[in-house]
Design an enzyme around this catalytic site. Structure first.
Site, PDB file in Angstrom:
ATOM      1  N   TYR A 138       0.865  -1.190   0.000  1.00  0.00           N
ATOM      2  CA  TYR A 138       0.000   0.000   0.000  1.00  0.00           C
ATOM      3  C   TYR A 138       0.893   1.228   0.000  1.00  0.00           C
ATOM      4  O   TYR A 138       1.831   1.325   0.790  1.00  0.00           O
ATOM      5  CB  TYR A 138      -0.881  -0.016   1.256  1.00  0.00           C
ATOM      6  CG  TYR A 138      -1.742   1.212   1.437  1.00  0.00           C
ATOM      7  CD1 TYR A 138      -2.849   1.431   0.623  1.00  0.00           C
ATOM      8  CD2 TYR A 138      -1.454   2.147   2.430  1.00  0.00           C
ATOM      9  CE1 TYR A 138      -3.642   2.562   0.796  1.00  0.00           C
ATOM     10  CE2 TYR A 138      -2.247   3.267   2.613  1.00  0.00           C
ATOM     11  CZ  TYR A 138      -3.349   3.472   1.791  1.00  0.00           C
ATOM     12  OH  TYR A 138      -4.143   4.582   1.962  1.00  0.00           O
ATOM     13  N   ASP A 222       9.535   3.518  -0.331  1.00  0.00           N
ATOM     14  CA  ASP A 222       8.465   4.139   0.447  1.00  0.00           C
ATOM     15  C   ASP A 222       8.675   3.779   1.920  1.00  0.00           C
ATOM     16  O   ASP A 222       8.410   2.655   2.343  1.00  0.00           O
ATOM     17  CB  ASP A 222       7.115   3.622  -0.065  1.00  0.00           C
ATOM     18  CG  ASP A 222       5.940   4.271   0.657  1.00  0.00           C
ATOM     19  OD1 ASP A 222       6.179   5.054   1.595  1.00  0.00           O
ATOM     20  OD2 ASP A 222       4.790   3.983   0.276  1.00  0.00           O
ATOM     21  N   LYS A 249       4.058  10.231   8.406  1.00  0.00           N
ATOM     22  CA  LYS A 249       3.767   9.715   9.750  1.00  0.00           C
ATOM     23  C   LYS A 249       4.688  10.277  10.846  1.00  0.00           C
ATOM     24  O   LYS A 249       4.537  11.413  11.235  1.00  0.00           O
ATOM     25  CB  LYS A 249       3.782   8.195   9.714  1.00  0.00           C
ATOM     26  CG  LYS A 249       2.731   7.679   8.682  1.00  0.00           C
ATOM     27  CD  LYS A 249       2.232   6.319   8.996  1.00  0.00           C
ATOM     28  CE  LYS A 249       1.385   5.774   7.867  1.00  0.00           C
ATOM     29  NZ  LYS A 249       0.007   5.512   8.200  1.00  0.00           N
TER      30      LYS A 249
HETATM   31  C1  PLP Z   1       3.797   2.600   3.077  1.00  0.00           C
HETATM   32  C2  PLP Z   1       2.797   3.715   2.993  1.00  0.00           C
HETATM   33  N1  PLP Z   1       2.924   4.637   2.024  1.00  0.00           N
HETATM   34  C3  PLP Z   1       2.072   5.661   1.928  1.00  0.00           C
HETATM   35  C4  PLP Z   1       1.029   5.809   2.805  1.00  0.00           C
HETATM   36  C5  PLP Z   1       0.074   6.969   2.683  1.00  0.00           C
HETATM   37  O1  PLP Z   1       0.287   7.869   3.727  1.00  0.00           O
HETATM   38  P1  PLP Z   1      -0.893   8.858   4.176  1.00  0.00           P
HETATM   39  O2  PLP Z   1      -1.943   8.027   4.832  1.00  0.00           O
HETATM   40  O3  PLP Z   1      -0.222   9.823   5.119  1.00  0.00           O
HETATM   41  O4  PLP Z   1      -1.395   9.525   2.946  1.00  0.00           O
HETATM   42  C6  PLP Z   1       0.854   4.879   3.827  1.00  0.00           C
HETATM   43  C7  PLP Z   1      -0.251   5.011   4.799  1.00  0.00           C
HETATM   44  O5  PLP Z   1      -0.499   4.203   5.646  1.00  0.00           O
HETATM   45  C8  PLP Z   1       1.756   3.792   3.914  1.00  0.00           C
HETATM   46  O6  PLP Z   1       1.608   2.862   4.858  1.00  0.00           O
END
Ligand code: PLP
Length: 386
Positions: A138, A222, A249
């Site tokens: 994700y 990521d 985060k």
């Molecule tokens: C690995 C990863 N990338 C991107 C995101 C997206 O972040 P946001 O919820 O701050 O948009 C998340 C969200 O949980 C994530 O776990």
């Protein structure tokens, strides 16, 4: 105080499904949080839980941490947002460079935006369109990284995204041999939460670095979730150097945040000092309150604190596994592998443990040894007879 059901009745009238984040939904409807206090959350009925959700891993020091609040209020007292850059973002970029070794940074308001801009930067830098990503990972809700079959996503998106199986070096190698000349970025999460929080193998990461470089593509990692696992993120522990990373985060200290970092030569795509730069806006990007709160959170999350929290997570995982439970993850991030996650979520909640809706548990430095023991007991009780 309105009961959760009373709030829900009002909420469904004015919001689809009764809330804003599909990701926090549990049937029949989630409880509504009233307040947070260190490691605890109290809901609108007064029920108190130990917060192992920590806003989906974002809160590294629990709720309403005194130092973070002081930093945020001191910044806010001087103005919360400006139509000018500030010294806060410069300082934050310096902090992130010192922690990761990555040269340059830009900020936004969510992990979704960070991934979106990282992908766009990679496409601009390479002059190519194709993105390789891995099944089950994700990366937020940007069109290019969600299922091309998802409702509302234009069919054309699928043309520029190649989705490959996780951890399958042969399939990856074959795909790069065929399409590598068209690939702008390989997008990798080193421990994908939605794919069960199983760490990707070191061999796979090494292959990703090699195949991306050989094909003239960028390796984009990521670290929105995994950054909390190391001072400079999880990629340090794999000994791999990405061209770009996306963060979010924990680096916001509990406030909305996203960031992209990487080699200056690649980040140049965003520089208004260069012709044809990629536009990067965001009315609230790099706002001083987030930057100040994030720096206060990271200051208290140095190598010792990171190692200590990870050790507590490893020990909790070991103890839970010893009871026969299947628990994945690494360091301060755990994932309970249970069949009926929704039922388990409610049983955990009733046992006083707030988890992620997929069985994710994220520890915070606000938790005492007693809290960790209660988490263990709550999990064992909730999963008994599973
Ligand atoms: C690995 C990863 N990338 C991107 C995101 C997206 O972040 P946001 O919820 O701050 O948009 C998340 C969200 O949980 C994530 O776990």
């Amino acid at each position: 105080m309105t009961s959760a059901d009373g709030l829900f009745a009002r909420a469904v009238d004015v919001m689809p499904g009764g809330n804003t984040r599909t990701t926090v939904f549990v049937a029949p409807h989630p409880p509504y949080a009233r307040r947070g206090e260190g490691p605890y959350v109290i809901d609108s009925t007064g029920h108190r839980t130990i917060d192992c959700n920590n806003n989906y891993t974002a809160l590294i020091h629990g709720h309403a941490d005194r130092e973070i609040l002081q930093a945020a209020t001191a910044a806010a007292a001087q103005g919360t947002a400006f139509g000018l850059p500030t010294g806060y973002e410069v300082e934050m970029a310096e902090v992130l460079r010192a922690r990761t070794g990555l040269q340059q940074w830009r900020f936004c308001n969510s992990g979704t935006e960070a991934v979106m801009m990282m992908v766009r930067g990679a496409r601009a830098h390479t002059g190519r369109d194709l993105i390789v990503r891995f099944d089950g990972s994700y990366h937020g809700t940007y069109d290019g990284v969600v299922s091309a079959q998802a409702a509302g996503v234009p069919g054309g998106v699928a043309r520029d995204v190649l989705v490959l199986p996780q951890n399958d070096i042969d399939a990856f190698g074959d795909a790069m041999a065929r399409y590598g000349h068209r690939v702008a970025a390989v997008l990798l999460d080193l421990m994908p939460n939605r794919a069960g929080l199983t760490p990707v193998s070191g061999d796979f990461v090494a292959a990703a670095r090699r195949l991306a470089s050989d094909c003239g593509a960028l390796l984009t990692i990521d670290e929105v979730i995994t950054f909390r696992l190391g001072v400079g993120g999880l990629h340090h522990q794999y000994g791999v150097t990405p061209d770009l990373v996306s963060l979010g985060k924990v680096i916001g200290g509990g406030y909305p945040v996203g960031a992209v970092g990487g080699r200056a030569e690649v980040l140049k795509s965003f520089s208004p000092l260069d012709d044809g730069s990629v536009a990067w806006g965001g009315t609230f990007s790099a706002n001083p309150v987030t930057m100040a709160a994030g720096m206060a959170a990271l200051r208290r999350f140095d190598a010792c604190e990171v190692a200590e929290l990870n050790a507590r997570g490893d020990e909790l995982r070991r103890r839970l596994s010893a009871t026969g439970l299947a628990v994945n993850g690494r360091g301060s991030l755990l994932r309970l592998l249970v069949e009926d996650v929704q039922r388990t979520w409610w049983r955990l909640y009733e046992a006083g443990v707030l988890a992620g809706t997929n069985g994710l548990l994220a520890l915070s430095t606000a938790m005492s040894d007693g809290d960790i023991e209660q988490i263990e007991q709550g999990v064992v009780r909730a999963c008994a007879g599973r």
